[in-house]
Design an enzyme around this catalytic site. Structure first.
Site, short mmCIF file in Angstrom:
data_model
loop_
_atom_site.label_atom_id
_atom_site.label_comp_id
_atom_site.label_asym_id
_atom_site.label_seq_id
_atom_site.Cartn_x
_atom_site.Cartn_y
_atom_site.Cartn_z
CG HIS A 279 38.47 10.14 -55.63
ND1 HIS A 279 39.31 11.23 -55.53
CD2 HIS A 279 37.78 10.32 -56.78
CE1 HIS A 279 39.13 12.03 -56.57
NE2 HIS A 279 38.22 11.50 -57.36
CG HIS B 169 33.49 11.65 -59.23
ND1 HIS B 169 33.47 13.02 -59.07
CD2 HIS B 169 34.80 11.30 -59.17
CE1 HIS B 169 34.71 13.47 -58.94
NE2 HIS B 169 35.55 12.45 -59.00
CG ASP C 42 28.89 13.15 -61.71
OD1 ASP C 42 29.57 12.74 -60.75
OD2 ASP C 42 29.20 14.16 -62.37
N GLY D 115 36.69 18.96 -61.73
CA GLY D 115 36.55 19.55 -63.06
C GLY D 115 37.93 19.76 -63.66
CG HIS E 206 39.39 16.05 -58.13
ND1 HIS E 206 38.26 16.11 -57.36
CD2 HIS E 206 39.31 14.89 -58.85
CE1 HIS E 206 37.50 15.04 -57.63
NE2 HIS E 206 38.12 14.29 -58.52
CD GLU F 87 42.07 13.33 -62.39
OE1 GLU F 87 41.48 14.33 -61.93
OE2 GLU F 87 41.46 12.31 -62.80
CG ASP G 154 38.06 9.24 -60.56
OD1 ASP G 154 37.45 10.04 -59.81
OD2 ASP G 154 38.72 9.62 -61.54
ZN ZN Z 1 37.66 12.30 -59.17
#
Ligand code: ZN
Length: 370
Positions: free
Chosen positions: A26, A28, A30, A184, A211, A214, A311
């Site tokens: 996991h 990202h 970006d 998101g 996701h 969270e 993350d």
């Molecule tokens: Zn994430």
């Protein structure tokens, strides 16, 4: 070996965690840019940056991410996605992303990102996925077999392109894409909104992670599993809300699992836990504001298939080795515990069985040697 590598050890010493083979599920794209790259790409693209020097920009990201709110945390992505709107930029960011994983001792990584957020410069969804794949391929080729990387194509849960993004993922499944994800704003946007996309993915036997658990609780996790047919949970940390802990007369703790937690544990659905990020986004706020308050250890002791993740390495100023060191220092883990987290990740990887078995053999051999 860098000084960072020397710092990331177990409480009782031993090998540098950086030197141990690891799996990252996991992470990202970006959220993993180098600050110097953000500055260079921003200059080239006419994007305003809050700091001109890499170290100052690194601090800015860290401060923004420490706000305690997922919404504030997500704002840092406005900047990173703004500089990732051309094919060369995507290619470079992906290449450096993999180089940084390799430097941290990651042998298999899944990199997730949302192509729909990278179309402002005129790229098509397919162009964007191909550009990222070129960057991954360059770094992987150069690593000579030391790392393997798969793309997870993400749809934004508040948008309405789920089915289109699902088709994009399937279209590129033999060219680097290994799975699908939604990300998101979680609260208020249940996975069931994208039920049509998930139905399609299931009919194509495309692996899905979602996701969930969270920024929202059990209802979101339930929908990820039932509507999304998620094979893993992105964080999933709030599954802890379905677990009641009581102190027994002898002082020991007794856990009672609700039906959802029972399902997740008994069916061994991997939890993509991200300790620093979970703390920063407020995902574990119900239980405290320190890593020691993270339910990670209770979930692990109860037999959940816990995996350790970063993350967003840039926002959280972290690496997988650092996250493992944090957990080891907080909960007193030993090498065998770290090996188990890596085994869990290998078992949950969206790879064919023979490749997962090969990862497991590599990890077993390396951790046994130490
Ligand atoms: Zn994430």
């Amino acid at each position: 070996m860098t000084s960072d590598a020397q710092r990331y050890t177990l409480p009782d010493g031993g090998p540098s965690i950086v030197d141990l083979p690891k799996i990252s599920l996991h992470d990202h794209l970006d959220g993993g840019l180098r600050p110097a790259t953000v500055i260079e790409l921003a200059d080239a693209g006419g994007v305003a940056v809050p700091a001109d020097e890499p170290e100052a920009l690194r601090s800015w990201f860290a401060e923004q991410a420490d706000s305690g709110s997922l919404v504030e945390y997500l704002k840092t992505f406005d900047l990173t996605t703004a500089v990732m709107q051309t094919a060369p930029a995507l290619e470079r960011v992906a290449r450096e992303f993999v180089e940084d994983l390799l430097a941290d001792g990651v042998i298999y990584g899944e990199v997730r990102w949302a192509p729909e957020q990278h179309l402002a410069g005129g790229l098509s969804l397919d162009d964007a996925v191909e550009a990222v794949q070129r960057g991954i391929d360059e770094a992987v080729d150069r690593a000579n077999g030391a790392i393997l990387v798969g793309q997870l194509v993400t749809a934004m849960r508040h948008a309405d392109r789920g089915r289109e993004i699902a088709e994009l993922a399937v279209r590129h499944r033999d060219r680097g894409v290994v799975g699908f994800d939604i990300a998101g704003a979680e609260d208020g946007f249940l996975p069931s909104r994208h039920r049509a996309a998930f139905d399609y993915l299931a009919s194509e036997y495309m692996p899905v992670t979602v996701h969930a658990g969270e920024a929202a609780g059990l209802e979101s996790i339930r929908s990820a599993l039932l509507d999304g047919r998620a094979l893993r949970l992105g964080h999933g940390v709030r599954i802890f809300e379905d677990i009641a802990l009581e102190s027994a007369a002898d002082g020991s703790a007794r856990a009672t699992l609700g039906p959802l937690a029972t399902w997740v544990r008994d069916r061994e659905i991997p939890l993509e836990l991200s300790p620093s990020s979970n703390l920063q986004t407020g995902a574990i706020a119900a239980w405290g504001d320190d890593i020691a308050d993270h339910p990670f250890d209770v979930l692990y002791q109860l037999g959940f298939r816990v995996t350790v993740n970063t993350d967003n390495r840039l926002m959280s100023g972290t690496t997988l080795s650092r996250e493992l060191a944090l957990l080891a220092q907080t909960f007193g883990y030993e090498l065998t515990d770290l090996a188990e987290f890596q085994m869990n990740a290998a078992l949950g990887a969206f790879l064919p069985l023979d490749e997962r078995e090969s990862l497991i053999e590599t990890i077993a051999a390396a951790y046994a040697e130490e």
